[in-house]
Design a protein around this motif. Structure first.
Motif, PDB file in Angstrom:
ATOM      1  N   LEU A   4       3.164   6.322  -1.798  1.00 45.63           N
ATOM      2  CA  LEU A   4       2.301   5.265  -2.329  1.00 45.63           C
ATOM      3  C   LEU A   4       3.152   4.160  -2.938  1.00 45.63           C
ATOM      4  CD1 LEU A   4      -0.350   7.527  -4.075  1.00 45.63           C
ATOM      5  CD2 LEU A   4      -0.731   6.071  -2.080  1.00 45.63           C
ATOM      6  N   PHE A  62      -2.238  11.638  -0.381  1.00 45.30           N
ATOM      7  CA  PHE A  62      -2.201  10.423   0.443  1.00 45.30           C
ATOM      8  C   PHE A  62      -1.730  10.740   1.865  1.00 45.30           C
ATOM      9  CE2 PHE A  62       0.972   7.216   1.886  1.00 45.30           C
ATOM     10  CZ  PHE A  62       0.074   6.310   2.410  1.00 45.30           C
ATOM     11  N   TYR A  77      -7.772   7.023  -9.852  1.00 42.50           N
ATOM     12  CA  TYR A  77      -6.959   7.588  -8.769  1.00 42.50           C
ATOM     13  C   TYR A  77      -7.695   7.512  -7.425  1.00 42.50           C
ATOM     14  CZ  TYR A  77      -3.816   8.976 -12.442  1.00 42.50           C
ATOM     15  OH  TYR A  77      -2.936   8.928 -13.492  1.00 42.50           O
ATOM     16  N   MET A  78      -9.008   7.605  -7.482  1.00 40.62           N
ATOM     17  CA  MET A  78      -9.817   7.383  -6.278  1.00 40.62           C
ATOM     18  C   MET A  78      -9.549   5.993  -5.723  1.00 40.62           C
ATOM     19  SD  MET A  78     -14.000   7.096  -6.143  1.00 40.62           S
ATOM     20  CE  MET A  78     -14.071   5.420  -6.824  1.00 40.62           C
ATOM     21  N   LYS A  79      -9.512   4.980  -6.595  1.00 41.77           N
ATOM     22  CA  LYS A  79      -9.278   3.599  -6.151  1.00 41.77           C
ATOM     23  C   LYS A  79      -7.879   3.454  -5.560  1.00 41.77           C
ATOM     24  CE  LYS A  79     -13.166   1.632  -7.130  1.00 41.77           C
ATOM     25  NZ  LYS A  79     -13.993   1.026  -6.067  1.00 41.77           N
ATOM     26  N   ALA A  80      -6.894   4.135  -6.127  1.00 42.01           N
ATOM     27  CA  ALA A  80      -5.527   4.066  -5.604  1.00 42.01           C
ATOM     28  C   ALA A  80      -5.492   4.585  -4.162  1.00 42.01           C
ATOM     29  CB  ALA A  80      -4.582   4.884  -6.486  1.00 42.01           C
ATOM     30  N   LEU A  81      -6.125   5.726  -3.925  1.00 40.29           N
ATOM     31  CA  LEU A  81      -6.121   6.297  -2.572  1.00 40.29           C
ATOM     32  C   LEU A  81      -6.981   5.470  -1.618  1.00 40.29           C
ATOM     33  CD1 LEU A  81      -6.260  10.124  -3.405  1.00 40.29           C
ATOM     34  CD2 LEU A  81      -4.305   8.817  -2.535  1.00 40.29           C
ATOM     35  N   GLY A  95       0.914  -1.261  -5.041  1.00 42.55           N
ATOM     36  CA  GLY A  95      -0.444  -1.774  -4.896  1.00 42.55           C
ATOM     37  C   GLY A  95      -1.499  -0.730  -5.227  1.00 42.55           C
ATOM     38  N   ALA A  96      -1.223   0.526  -4.877  1.00 41.75           N
ATOM     39  CA  ALA A  96      -2.187   1.600  -5.139  1.00 41.75           C
ATOM     40  C   ALA A  96      -2.367   1.787  -6.652  1.00 41.75           C
ATOM     41  CB  ALA A  96      -1.728   2.899  -4.489  1.00 41.75           C
ATOM     42  N   TYR A  97      -1.257   1.765  -7.386  1.00 43.72           N
ATOM     43  CA  TYR A  97      -1.337   1.943  -8.838  1.00 43.72           C
ATOM     44  C   TYR A  97      -1.916   0.700  -9.519  1.00 43.72           C
ATOM     45  CZ  TYR A  97       1.168   6.226  -7.984  1.00 43.72           C
ATOM     46  OH  TYR A  97       1.496   7.482  -7.530  1.00 43.72           O
ATOM     47  N   LYS A 109      -4.323  -1.017  -8.221  1.00 48.56           N
ATOM     48  CA  LYS A 109      -5.774  -0.852  -8.054  1.00 48.56           C
ATOM     49  C   LYS A 109      -6.332   0.138  -9.073  1.00 48.56           C
ATOM     50  CE  LYS A 109      -6.595  -3.681  -4.707  1.00 48.56           C
ATOM     51  NZ  LYS A 109      -7.525  -4.809  -4.855  1.00 48.56           N
ATOM     52  N   ALA A 110      -5.569   1.192  -9.375  1.00 47.26           N
ATOM     53  CA  ALA A 110      -6.021   2.187 -10.358  1.00 47.26           C
ATOM     54  C   ALA A 110      -6.211   1.527 -11.720  1.00 47.26           C
ATOM     55  CB  ALA A 110      -5.015   3.332 -10.452  1.00 47.26           C
ATOM     56  N   ASP A 118      -7.061   2.349   2.968  1.00 50.36           N
ATOM     57  CA  ASP A 118      -8.073   1.410   3.457  1.00 50.36           C
ATOM     58  C   ASP A 118      -9.364   2.137   3.836  1.00 50.36           C
ATOM     59  OD1 ASP A 118      -9.102  -1.048   4.056  1.00 50.36           O
ATOM     60  OD2 ASP A 118      -8.270  -1.138   6.083  1.00 50.36           O
ATOM     61  N   TYR A 159      -9.187  -1.006 -11.809  1.00 47.17           N
ATOM     62  CA  TYR A 159     -10.497  -0.346 -11.913  1.00 47.17           C
ATOM     63  C   TYR A 159     -10.728   0.174 -13.333  1.00 47.17           C
ATOM     64  CZ  TYR A 159     -14.216   3.086 -10.999  1.00 47.17           C
ATOM     65  OH  TYR A 159     -15.384   3.808 -11.019  1.00 47.17           O
ATOM     66  N   TYR A 168      -7.359   2.255  -1.659  1.00 43.80           N
ATOM     67  CA  TYR A 168      -6.580   1.065  -1.280  1.00 43.80           C
ATOM     68  C   TYR A 168      -5.458   1.428  -0.312  1.00 43.80           C
ATOM     69  CZ  TYR A 168      -3.510  -3.029  -1.885  1.00 43.80           C
ATOM     70  OH  TYR A 168      -2.729  -4.133  -1.679  1.00 43.80           O
ATOM     71  N   ALA A 169      -4.737   2.505  -0.628  1.00 44.32           N
ATOM     72  CA  ALA A 169      -3.588   2.875   0.207  1.00 44.32           C
ATOM     73  C   ALA A 169      -4.031   3.240   1.622  1.00 44.32           C
ATOM     74  CB  ALA A 169      -2.832   4.037  -0.429  1.00 44.32           C
ATOM     75  N   ARG A 184       0.831  -1.202   0.000  1.00 41.11           N
ATOM     76  CA  ARG A 184       0.000   0.000   0.000  1.00 41.11           C
ATOM     77  C   ARG A 184       0.871   1.260   0.000  1.00 41.11           C
ATOM     78  NH1 ARG A 184      -5.389  -1.144   2.053  1.00 41.11           N
ATOM     79  NH2 ARG A 184      -5.568  -3.379   2.322  1.00 41.11           N
ATOM     80  N   TYR A 185       1.865   1.287   0.877  1.00 36.79           N
ATOM     81  CA  TYR A 185       2.750   2.453   0.963  1.00 36.79           C
ATOM     82  C   TYR A 185       3.980   2.051   1.761  1.00 36.79           C
ATOM     83  CZ  TYR A 185       0.523   2.884   5.580  1.00 36.79           C
ATOM     84  OH  TYR A 185       0.046   2.644   6.835  1.00 36.79           O
TER      85      TYR A 185
END
Lengths: 271, 271
Positions: free
Chosen positions: A169, B141, B174-178, A172-174, A176-177, B183, A180, B180-181, A159-160
């Motif tokens: 970050l 973040f 980018y919403m999904k990235a944040l 994992g965050a990227y 998820k982007a 939670d 989606y 996830y990071a 995650r970070y």
């Protein structure tokens, strides 16, 4: 039966797998710093009749680079003993005939030198740090969305993480982007993927119950190893937090102050 | 009973809500291009006894800017008739005493001029395009992860959109990235949020069943409106695709060639 617990299980062990950052050394700017007793602990394991491998989710540098750093710190370690996500990904690419578009840190590129990257039919993302630009993410996205069967590999799913400039970050965050945007699920290469742990076991020629993983990350190291049928012990160094000892889903087989203590206990059981 | 379907339902309508890009005009570089018949259709609706509002997920520019562009194209439209995510977010901020850290496109900043942005206790992300840098994402973040109760607002949740240079990742990625990071789950402001549609109904003083939404986006316009109890009609312009007419979860109340045809059918029913 007592032998199945910690440290009794050490009697029947045939191999040990060590996480690197947070177990051998503390990561940081430039070279890291060896954790007290870890250099000697690796020596003692190597002098025993246990097999030893190293297993890391490091993706900012090629193995040659960070193994050389560990050697400078005084560790007895060689590239062939180290398992990291990039070579594991290369193996998957060759097995499935895939040609990657790479969104990875420059330091990692040497790991992919032998791979055909023309006319890509999959995307690999690693922790790319400042290379995670709008432009680079759009490029990776366009490759994926243009494929009939888009395949995304993520080197880890963190995650970070902490750097000297604060929290950043992680990949994992990227991941998820892109998941989606493309409506897909990435394939994670590296810990805690069972396939990744299995490749280490295969290299040692061992069954899961014959091997022990020692790490500082409760979920990815200890939990990941346990999910494969291995033993898992957590050290109280690196990213360990006291709350790990009352985690809701993962319970370490044992918790020790550091690698030196773990190796003491293992070798004591065996003599 | 026939009155509840399309176009029979037009008899009992009291208000119409129009999506903008893809219904009134085709978006593109610089000023867009009016869709044939749409300028006249808006005039005819305004001359009727129906209330009229405009509802868009546009977040790259302040309302003043894109309303002026529509006026240049020839549309009879004013800022007070337009509902977009940024003003809706400002209303939420004031209601809950929140001070945002903004990760939005420069053109949108005027919408947040009246808002206290010191010592932020929430984050707002919009489609920031090239402002989605590694540095800016890490900053957003760090604000979130440093809050005891992190709150993330996303202005829309689009996956991607098309520009002249190809497909680009939209704010939802980018919403999904944040998410996830950190939670957490973001609060989406804009279509298809029921709260957003409700604010338009409140402004008209109408009940949901008295209003009709006309849009080119089956899920966000038509489905979103239907979820609030409104009628929803899709136009075959903008991002309409033939597969929308056999969508697995959303079925438009009606499908028409364009706004002009929709307005013809509505006004014919009422005379």
């Amino acid at each position: 039966m007592a032998d199945s617990g910690w440290p009794g299980c050490a009697k029947s062990l045939k191999g040990v797998i060590l996480d690197m950052c947070g177990v051998l050394y503390d990561c940081g700017e430039g070279d890291g710093v060896a954790i007290a007793g870890s250099i000697e602990a690796v020596k003692r394991l190597k002098a025993s009749n246990l097999q030893l491998r190293f297993c890391t989710n490091e993706t900012q540098n090629a193995r040659e680079t960070f193994v050389a750093m560990l050697q400078r710190l005084g560790f007895d370690i060689s590239v062939s003993e180290v398992f990291s996500p990039a070579p594991a990904a290369v193996a998957v690419l060759k097995e499935r005939g895939l040609r990657p578009h790479l969104l990875v840190y420059d330091g990692l590129l040497p790991e992919f030198e032998s791979v055909d990257k023309t006319n890509p039919n999959c995307v690999i993302i690693g922790d790319s740090a400042e290379k995670f630009t709008y432009q680079n993410l759009n490029e990776a996205f366009r490759v994926l969305i243009g494929l009939e069967k888009p395949v995304l590999f993520s080197l880890g799913q963190g995650r970070y993480y902490k750097e000297s400039n604060g929290l950043n970050l992680d990949v994992g965050a990227y991941m998820k982007a892109l998941e989606y945007a493309c409506d897909l699920k990435a394939e994670v290469v590296g810990k805690p993927s069972p396939r990744f742990f299995q490749s280490v076991l295969n290299d040692m020629g061992l069954q899961p119950h014959e091997a022990l993983m020692i790490g500082d990350d409760l979920v990815n190291d200890v939990g990941g190893a346990q999910n494969c049928g291995m033993k898992g012990v957590q050290v109280r160094t690196g990213k360990y937090r006291p709350s790990d000892e009352r985690h809701s889903t993962v319970t370490a087989g044992g918790t020790v102050d550091n690698l030196a203590q773990a190796v003491d206990m293992i070798l004591n059981q065996r003599h």
